[in-house]
Design a protein around this motif. Structure first.
Motif, PDB file in Angstrom:
ATOM      1  N   ASP A  13      97.984 108.563  18.135  1.00  0.00           N
ATOM      2  CA  ASP A  13      98.439 108.049  19.427  1.00  0.00           C
ATOM      3  C   ASP A  13      99.855 108.503  19.760  1.00  0.00           C
ATOM      4  O   ASP A  13     100.171 108.782  20.917  1.00  0.00           O
ATOM      5  CB  ASP A  13      98.348 106.525  19.453  1.00  0.00           C
ATOM      6  N   ASP A  14     100.734 108.556  18.754  1.00  0.00           N
ATOM      7  CA  ASP A  14     102.112 109.010  19.011  1.00  0.00           C
ATOM      8  C   ASP A  14     102.119 110.442  19.549  1.00  0.00           C
ATOM      9  O   ASP A  14     102.895 110.771  20.449  1.00  0.00           O
ATOM     10  CB  ASP A  14     102.955 108.935  17.731  1.00  0.00           C
ATOM     11  N   ILE A  17     101.005 110.411  23.200  1.00  0.00           N
ATOM     12  CA  ILE A  17     102.067 109.974  24.119  1.00  0.00           C
ATOM     13  C   ILE A  17     103.008 111.138  24.409  1.00  0.00           C
ATOM     14  O   ILE A  17     103.392 111.379  25.560  1.00  0.00           O
ATOM     15  CB  ILE A  17     102.851 108.779  23.521  1.00  0.00           C
ATOM     16  N   ILE A  30      93.070 110.296  26.014  1.00  0.00           N
ATOM     17  CA  ILE A  30      93.425 108.867  26.029  1.00  0.00           C
ATOM     18  C   ILE A  30      92.365 108.084  26.791  1.00  0.00           C
ATOM     19  O   ILE A  30      91.906 107.032  26.336  1.00  0.00           O
ATOM     20  CB  ILE A  30      94.826 108.652  26.641  1.00  0.00           C
ATOM     21  N   VAL A  63      98.930 105.318  34.788  1.00  0.00           N
ATOM     22  CA  VAL A  63      99.305 106.160  33.645  1.00  0.00           C
ATOM     23  C   VAL A  63      99.395 107.620  34.092  1.00  0.00           C
ATOM     24  O   VAL A  63     100.336 108.338  33.747  1.00  0.00           O
ATOM     25  CB  VAL A  63      98.309 105.997  32.470  1.00  0.00           C
ATOM     26  N   ARG A  67     102.795 109.753  34.099  1.00  0.00           N
ATOM     27  CA  ARG A  67     102.641 110.410  32.801  1.00  0.00           C
ATOM     28  C   ARG A  67     103.876 111.205  32.358  1.00  0.00           C
ATOM     29  O   ARG A  67     104.167 111.287  31.173  1.00  0.00           O
ATOM     30  CB  ARG A  67     101.408 111.304  32.787  1.00  0.00           C
ATOM     31  N   ILE A  72     106.704 104.286  26.439  1.00  0.00           N
ATOM     32  CA  ILE A  72     105.869 103.335  25.695  1.00  0.00           C
ATOM     33  C   ILE A  72     106.618 102.988  24.420  1.00  0.00           C
ATOM     34  O   ILE A  72     106.754 103.815  23.521  1.00  0.00           O
ATOM     35  CB  ILE A  72     104.478 103.937  25.398  1.00  0.00           C
ATOM     36  N   SER A  75     102.906 100.643  20.386  1.00  0.00           N
ATOM     37  CA  SER A  75     101.844 101.629  20.175  1.00  0.00           C
ATOM     38  C   SER A  75     101.113 101.851  21.489  1.00  0.00           C
ATOM     39  O   SER A  75     101.127 100.989  22.376  1.00  0.00           O
ATOM     40  CB  SER A  75     100.863 101.145  19.105  1.00  0.00           C
ATOM     41  N   LEU A  76     100.492 103.000  21.633  1.00  0.00           N
ATOM     42  CA  LEU A  76      99.722 103.307  22.844  1.00  0.00           C
ATOM     43  C   LEU A  76      98.637 102.264  23.054  1.00  0.00           C
ATOM     44  O   LEU A  76      98.436 101.771  24.164  1.00  0.00           O
ATOM     45  CB  LEU A  76      99.115 104.712  22.726  1.00  0.00           C
ATOM     46  N   LYS A  77      97.961 101.905  21.973  1.00  0.00           N
ATOM     47  CA  LYS A  77      96.878 100.923  22.053  1.00  0.00           C
ATOM     48  C   LYS A  77      97.407  99.591  22.583  1.00  0.00           C
ATOM     49  O   LYS A  77      96.824  99.007  23.502  1.00  0.00           O
ATOM     50  CB  LYS A  77      96.240 100.737  20.677  1.00  0.00           C
ATOM     51  N   TYR A  79     100.125  99.003  24.296  1.00  0.00           N
ATOM     52  CA  TYR A  79     100.565  99.194  25.681  1.00  0.00           C
ATOM     53  C   TYR A  79      99.383  99.084  26.644  1.00  0.00           C
ATOM     54  O   TYR A  79      99.452  98.380  27.652  1.00  0.00           O
ATOM     55  CB  TYR A  79     101.241 100.561  25.810  1.00  0.00           C
TER      56      TYR A  79
END
Length: 196
Positions: A13-14, A17, A30, A63, A67, A72, A75-77, A79
């Motif tokens: 995920d990092d 992002i 995503i 998003v 973008r 964030i 974590s993306l999840k 968020y």
């Protein structure tokens, strides 16, 4: 673009992002990775397919539009799931959507006994609202929810028809939905929204 499933597995995920700011494919990954889970989280609360689809579409539109500048800090999840929860709450508060009978029943079934135990004031509030129901209606509702009896078992126990049991439970849910609309917004905040 390479196969999304392979890419999804390969990229953390990092990384997504970071890539999101410069690579449109990251957005697709995503979306592919999270859209269904996010939809299910929203649906678990409001049980309205169209409203959930709108919420997810609005989130991913935001998003997409942000973008290149999106920040964030979690974590993306987290968020994404917190964003969905906030959108659900905003729509409930603005009364753009209301909790239907199915949603109310889902919340009562899933949170009235387990999660509300941790929040005694909410459990007490629910009990008080059940006490305000007509006597027979309250009795049937308690047998259904607290004792976990089937409609048929309740009907046999009280010597009434299954249809009467169904009608009384429906009446109870409708009345509870009306009286608990405000407290449910607070309850939703307390729900374990990040279900995997």
């Amino acid at each position: 673009m390479p196969d999304t499933d392979v890419f999804t597995i390969m990229l953390a995920d990092d990384d997504l992002i970071t890539l999101l700011k410069h690579d449109d494919d990251a957005f697709k990954i995503i979306y592919h990775k999270y859209s269904t889970k996010l939809y299910q989280s929203a649906y678990n609360i409001i049980r309205d397919r169209e409203a959930c689809e709108d919420i997810i579409q609005e989130l991913f539109m935001e998003v997409w539009l942000k973008r290149k500048s999106i920040k964030i800090n979690t974590s993306l999840k987290s968020y994404l799931f917190i964003s969905v929860k906030n959108r659900v709450l905003m729509k409930l508060r603005s009364q753009k959507i209301t909790l239907g009978e199915d949603a109310m029943e889902f919340l009562i079934d899933n949170y009235a006994t387990d999660n509300m135990t941790e929040e005694r004031s909410l459990k007490k509030f629910l009990a008080q609202e059940v006490d305000r129901l007509p006597e027979k209606c309250a009795e049937i509702f308690r047998l259904s929810r607290n004792e976990q009896l089937s409609n048929k078992e309740i009907a046999e126990s009280l010597n009434i028809s299954v249809k009467t049991v169904e009608n009384q439970i429906s009446i109870a849910i409708k009345r509870l939905r009306n009286s608990m609309s405000e407290v449910l917004s607070f309850t939703i905040i307390l729900l374990p929204f990040l279900k995997k």
